[in-house]
Write an enzyme that holds these catalytic residues in place. Structure first.
Site, PDB file in Angstrom:
ATOM      1  N   CYS A 257       0.888  -1.178   0.000  1.00  0.00           N
ATOM      2  CA  CYS A 257       0.000   0.000   0.000  1.00  0.00           C
ATOM      3  C   CYS A 257       0.917   1.216   0.000  1.00  0.00           C
ATOM      4  CB  CYS A 257      -0.915  -0.007   1.215  1.00  0.00           C
ATOM      5  SG  CYS A 257      -1.920  -1.505   1.384  1.00  0.00           S
ATOM      6  N   GLY A 262       6.601   7.598   0.515  1.00  0.00           N
ATOM      7  CA  GLY A 262       7.714   7.912   1.404  1.00  0.00           C
ATOM      8  C   GLY A 262       8.484   6.683   1.867  1.00  0.00           C
ATOM      9  N   LYS A 263       7.764   5.627   2.238  1.00  0.00           N
ATOM     10  CA  LYS A 263       8.443   4.424   2.716  1.00  0.00           C
ATOM     11  C   LYS A 263       9.070   3.667   1.544  1.00  0.00           C
ATOM     12  CE  LYS A 263       5.376   3.930   6.718  1.00  0.00           C
ATOM     13  NZ  LYS A 263       4.449   5.037   6.358  1.00  0.00           N
ATOM     14  N   ASP A 279      -0.647   0.298  -5.260  1.00  0.00           N
ATOM     15  CA  ASP A 279      -1.676   1.081  -4.585  1.00  0.00           C
ATOM     16  C   ASP A 279      -2.954   0.932  -5.383  1.00  0.00           C
ATOM     17  OD1 ASP A 279      -1.583   3.176  -2.158  1.00  0.00           O
ATOM     18  OD2 ASP A 279      -3.198   3.703  -3.553  1.00  0.00           O
ATOM     19  N   CYS A 377      -0.560   3.618  11.205  1.00  0.00           N
ATOM     20  CA  CYS A 377      -0.394   4.869  11.960  1.00  0.00           C
ATOM     21  C   CYS A 377      -1.587   5.008  12.908  1.00  0.00           C
ATOM     22  CB  CYS A 377      -0.251   6.074  11.039  1.00  0.00           C
ATOM     23  SG  CYS A 377      -1.560   6.265   9.814  1.00  0.00           S
TER      24      CYS A 377
END
Length: 440
Positions: A257, A262-263, A279, A377
């Site tokens: 995902c 960023g990751k 995604d 998160c």
């Protein structure tokens, strides 16, 4: 998203900013994200409207409770949102950004035909404020500015820390950078920031820097060239956890995902990997392309539902998988104060089912001996510890390796990373959950 201080945008009349901020608050109360609402705001007014709407949403629980005392019958939505915005901006202890008389006068101007009504309500609040606030004693929503169900879930999950987590949600999040290890060091970039007159400190993590004050990314030295990215310190733990045990060059890695990337980028900054970034949203996947292009990195990208492997998997097992699963975002409320008002209790159960489905579906695509990093998160245990406990019960070939140790739940508090000292600024990282799983 880091909201600038409201007082930094005095170029437009406050009445105009109040109109735009109230419209954004109304959209959130109607179920729309604040990001989408602010995109409809005229460009010159957007920074100021963003700052005012952030402030309002942080203090909307109290403002809503007081408005119900002052006006038991709710006014029309647009007028109600304007009242809530003005009340929140005058809330004691919130660091009101404008003088009270200025806010009242400009709210009256913003209300246009209903200015007399707004004037009467706000001036009554100022006259009777102490008594009105005393009448809210015991009202958890007014005291902590979160929905009651959210507060009760935190009380169950974190009986010793729930108040600290709710208080942290009311603070502005730090702007944290990730230095591109392929293009420089933290020490060198700190020197570049100092030369540009920007105060900063090394943050927790090998590549993190915390700015003393947020700024537009185009003001960061070398941002356009890929020297640095914006990424919270908690999010920066993903790449080292997944590849820290030593992946060979060219290892097949799935970022299930991936958006906004960023990751994905952090993985590629640290190692030569064959990364497939998925995604389900093509528009969000475009942000992954933009991120990789700016950082001069390459990965295969595909718009696909990670939970439907028949549509995208070629049958070759992955050496490592990063599953940054869809979640409540309850750990990043500082950056997205609308989240608390958008979520419903049923959302947590639905998201937990989605997370379980993704874990079960992706596990067969991992080679024996490979590792999957599950993260959200979220500060809710249903999306973290409870999710992994249930997964381990379903899969006898899954284990949590001793090294590197899985951090588990990281709360958005200054001591949320006991193995890493907080930066000198004392700024905390976002709330996150991490669990590394190995296929035995």
């Amino acid at each position: 998203m880091n909201a600038p201080a409201p007082t930094a945008h005095a170029s437009l009349p406050l009445a105009q900013l109040l109109i735009h901020a109230a419209a954004a608050v109304q959209a959130v109360r109607g179920g729309q994200s604040l990001t989408d609402a602010l995109e409809r705001c005229p460009g010159p007014a957007r920074p100021g409207a963003q700052a005012l709407s952030f402030h309002t949403l942080r203090w909307m629980g109290g403002a809503q409770a007081v408005r119900e005392q002052l006006v038991p019958k709710a006014p029309p939505p647009a007028l109600d949102s304007l009242l809530l915005t003005a009340l929140a901006l005058m809330w004691p202890g919130s660091g009101p950004p404008y003088a009270e008389h200025t806010l009242v006068d400009q709210a009256v101007v913003a209300a246009k035909q209903r200015g007399g009504f707004v004037n009467a309500v706000l001036r009554r609040f100022l006259r009777e404020r102490d008594a009105l606030l005393a009448g809210l004693h015991g009202n958890l929503v007014a005291a902590f500015n979160h929905p009651r169900w959210w507060i009760e879930r935190l009380q169950r999950d974190w009986p010793d820390d729930w108040q600290a987590v709710l208080a942290a949600d009311q603070q502005r999040a730090p702007m944290t950078l990730r230095v591109n290890a392929r293009r420089g060091s933290v020490a060198a970039y700190l020197a570049r920031l100092a030369d540009a007159g920007m105060a900063a400190t090394a943050g927790p993590g090998e590549q993190a820097i915390v700015l003393a004050q947020p700024c537009p990314v185009n003001q960061l030295p070398g941002f356009a060239d890929g020297d640095v990215s914006v990424q919270d310190a908690a999010a920066q733990r993903a790449a080292p956890l997944l590849i820290g045990h030593g992946l060979p060059a060219g290892a097949r890695v799935l970022d299930a995902c991936a958006a906004p990337g960023g990751k994905t980028a952090h993985l590629l900054e640290r190692a030569e990997l064959d990364v497939l970034a998925l995604d389900s949203d093509p528009q969000r996947l475009a942000r992954v392309h933009e991120t990789l292009a700016r950082l001069h990195l390459q990965a295969r990208t595909l718009a696909a539902d990670a939970g439907n492997t028949t549509a995208w998997w070629d049958g070759k097992p992955f050496d490592a998988i990063l599953l940054d699963a869809p979640c409540s975002a309850s750990g990043i409320v500082r950056r997205h104060p609308d989240v608390r008002w958008l979520r419903r209790p049923s959302d947590i159960d639905a998201l937990a089912r989605t997370q379980a489905r993704l874990l079960d579906t992706l596990w067969p695509t991992l080679r024996p001996g490979g590792r999957l990093l599950y993260c959200t998160c979220s500060v809710f245990k249903a999306e973290g510890l409870d999710q992994i406990d249930a997964f381990l019960q379903r899969h006898g070939d899954a284990a949590v390796p001793a090294e590197p140790a899985s951090p588990g739940h990281l709360l958005p508090l200054p001591d949320n990373e006991p193995d890493r000292p907080p930066p000198p600024s004392g700024a905390s990282a976002d709330g996150f959950f991490y669990s590394l799983l190995e296929k035995t």
